[in-house]
Write a protein that holds these residues in place. Structure first.
Motif, PDB file in Angstrom:
ATOM      1  N   LYS A 218     -16.472   9.914   0.838  1.00  0.00           N
ATOM      2  CA  LYS A 218     -15.431   8.885   0.836  1.00  0.00           C
ATOM      3  C   LYS A 218     -15.649   8.048  -0.410  1.00  0.00           C
ATOM      4  CE  LYS A 218     -14.424   4.835   3.782  1.00  0.00           C
ATOM      5  NZ  LYS A 218     -13.425   4.404   2.881  1.00  0.00           N
TER       6      LYS A 218
ATOM      7  N   ALA B  78      -5.400   9.172   0.885  1.00  0.00           N
ATOM      8  CA  ALA B  78      -5.813   7.976   0.145  1.00  0.00           C
ATOM      9  C   ALA B  78      -4.717   6.928   0.257  1.00  0.00           C
ATOM     10  CB  ALA B  78      -6.070   8.314  -1.312  1.00  0.00           C
TER      11      ALA B  78
ATOM     12  N   ARG C 107     -10.926   3.147  -9.315  1.00  0.00           N
ATOM     13  CA  ARG C 107      -9.999   2.276 -10.032  1.00  0.00           C
ATOM     14  C   ARG C 107      -8.970   3.169 -10.710  1.00  0.00           C
ATOM     15  NH1 ARG C 107      -9.657  -2.677 -10.390  1.00  0.00           N
ATOM     16  NH2 ARG C 107     -11.827  -3.163 -10.042  1.00  0.00           N
TER      17      ARG C 107
ATOM     18  N   PHE D  36      -8.302   3.929  -2.389  1.00  0.00           N
ATOM     19  CA  PHE D  36      -9.251   4.067  -1.290  1.00  0.00           C
ATOM     20  C   PHE D  36      -9.057   5.458  -0.698  1.00  0.00           C
ATOM     21  CE2 PHE D  36      -8.274  -0.334  -1.902  1.00  0.00           C
ATOM     22  CZ  PHE D  36      -9.501  -0.981  -1.790  1.00  0.00           C
TER      23      PHE D  36
ATOM     24  N   SER E 145      -9.877   8.491   1.769  1.00  0.00           N
ATOM     25  CA  SER E 145     -10.464   8.834   3.069  1.00  0.00           C
ATOM     26  C   SER E 145     -11.567   9.860   2.873  1.00  0.00           C
ATOM     27  CB  SER E 145      -9.404   9.439   3.995  1.00  0.00           C
ATOM     28  OG  SER E 145      -8.460   8.485   4.352  1.00  0.00           O
TER      29      SER E 145
ATOM     30  N   ARG F 276       0.848  -1.188   0.000  1.00  0.00           N
ATOM     31  CA  ARG F 276       0.000   0.000   0.000  1.00  0.00           C
ATOM     32  C   ARG F 276       0.879   1.231   0.000  1.00  0.00           C
ATOM     33  NH1 ARG F 276      -2.405   0.889   5.740  1.00  0.00           N
ATOM     34  NH2 ARG F 276      -0.448   0.541   6.711  1.00  0.00           N
TER      35      ARG F 276
ATOM     36  N   ILE G 281     -14.173   6.836 -10.278  1.00  0.00           N
ATOM     37  CA  ILE G 281     -14.827   6.426  -9.031  1.00  0.00           C
ATOM     38  C   ILE G 281     -15.840   5.324  -9.313  1.00  0.00           C
ATOM     39  CG2 ILE G 281     -16.383   7.165  -7.180  1.00  0.00           C
ATOM     40  CD1 ILE G 281     -15.083   9.937  -7.378  1.00  0.00           C
TER      41      ILE G 281
ATOM     42  N   ASP H 185     -17.316   3.690  -6.281  1.00  0.00           N
ATOM     43  CA  ASP H 185     -18.159   3.609  -5.092  1.00  0.00           C
ATOM     44  C   ASP H 185     -18.018   4.887  -4.277  1.00  0.00           C
ATOM     45  OD1 ASP H 185     -19.863   1.789  -3.381  1.00  0.00           O
ATOM     46  OD2 ASP H 185     -18.294   2.293  -1.942  1.00  0.00           O
TER      47      ASP H 185
ATOM     48  N   ARG I  85      -3.236   3.762  -2.134  1.00  0.00           N
ATOM     49  CA  ARG I  85      -3.238   2.982  -3.379  1.00  0.00           C
ATOM     50  C   ARG I  85      -2.869   1.553  -3.008  1.00  0.00           C
ATOM     51  NH1 ARG I  85      -0.890   4.976  -8.553  1.00  0.00           N
ATOM     52  NH2 ARG I  85      -0.057   6.585  -7.192  1.00  0.00           N
TER      53      ARG I  85
ATOM     54  N   ILE J  65     -14.047   4.955  -3.457  1.00  0.00           N
ATOM     55  CA  ILE J  65     -13.103   3.976  -3.973  1.00  0.00           C
ATOM     56  C   ILE J  65     -13.061   4.198  -5.483  1.00  0.00           C
ATOM     57  CG2 ILE J  65     -12.574   1.521  -4.298  1.00  0.00           C
ATOM     58  CD1 ILE J  65     -14.286   0.991  -1.744  1.00  0.00           C
TER      59      ILE J  65
ATOM     60  N   LEU K 153      -6.452  -0.129  -7.180  1.00  0.00           N
ATOM     61  CA  LEU K 153      -7.551   0.538  -6.480  1.00  0.00           C
ATOM     62  C   LEU K 153      -7.024   1.681  -5.624  1.00  0.00           C
ATOM     63  CD1 LEU K 153      -9.727  -2.477  -5.296  1.00  0.00           C
ATOM     64  CD2 LEU K 153     -10.139  -0.949  -7.246  1.00  0.00           C
TER      65      LEU K 153
END
Length: 129
Positions: free
Chosen positions: A123, A24, A127, A32, A34, A4, A74, A76, A26, A125, A30
């Protein structure tokens, strides 16, 4: 094992340092992100609600950009609202500007009673292209 990697926008705001978190992470392909709020550079909230929502999206875009992503990447979204019944119209108007055409990302909206002085948080998620 996938490593990560912490991601921060170029003009990272004071909240990351104050609360000890990454903008975030990586992991593989993906990203993610915050929860992003309508914080000014010093970490204080934008007082006007619509401006706070818009600034949260600008902070989100800056974090996505630091990882080579855009809003189109994005998949999600989770949003948090301190007064959903009274805020939803404003949030929907800004959201429709940001996500103006299909396919829209998944979206979960939650009413909460505390966001550390803020009234909206987003917030996501994404790709990584």
């Amino acid at each position: 094992m996938t490593q990560r990697e912490a991601i921060f926008p170029a003009d990272r705001h004071a909240l990351y340092e104050k609360h000890g978190y990454s903008a975030a992470i990586r992991s593989g392909d993906l990203l993610f992100v915050s929860g992003q709020v309508g914080s000014r550079p010093d970490g204080t909230p934008e007082p006007d609600f619509e401006s706070q929502v818009r600034l949260a999206f600008e902070n989100l875009k800056a974090t996505l950009s630091a990882a080579g992503c855009t809003l189109d990447d994005i998949v999600d979204v989770t949003t948090f609202h301190t007064d959903p019944e009274n805020q939803f119209g404003t949030i929907m108007a800004v959201k429709q500007e940001m996500f103006s055409k299909p396919p829209y990302p998944n979206w979960t909206a939650l009413g909460v009673n505390w966001l550390a002085g803020f009234d909206f948080e987003i917030k996501v998620i994404a790709r990584i292209p």
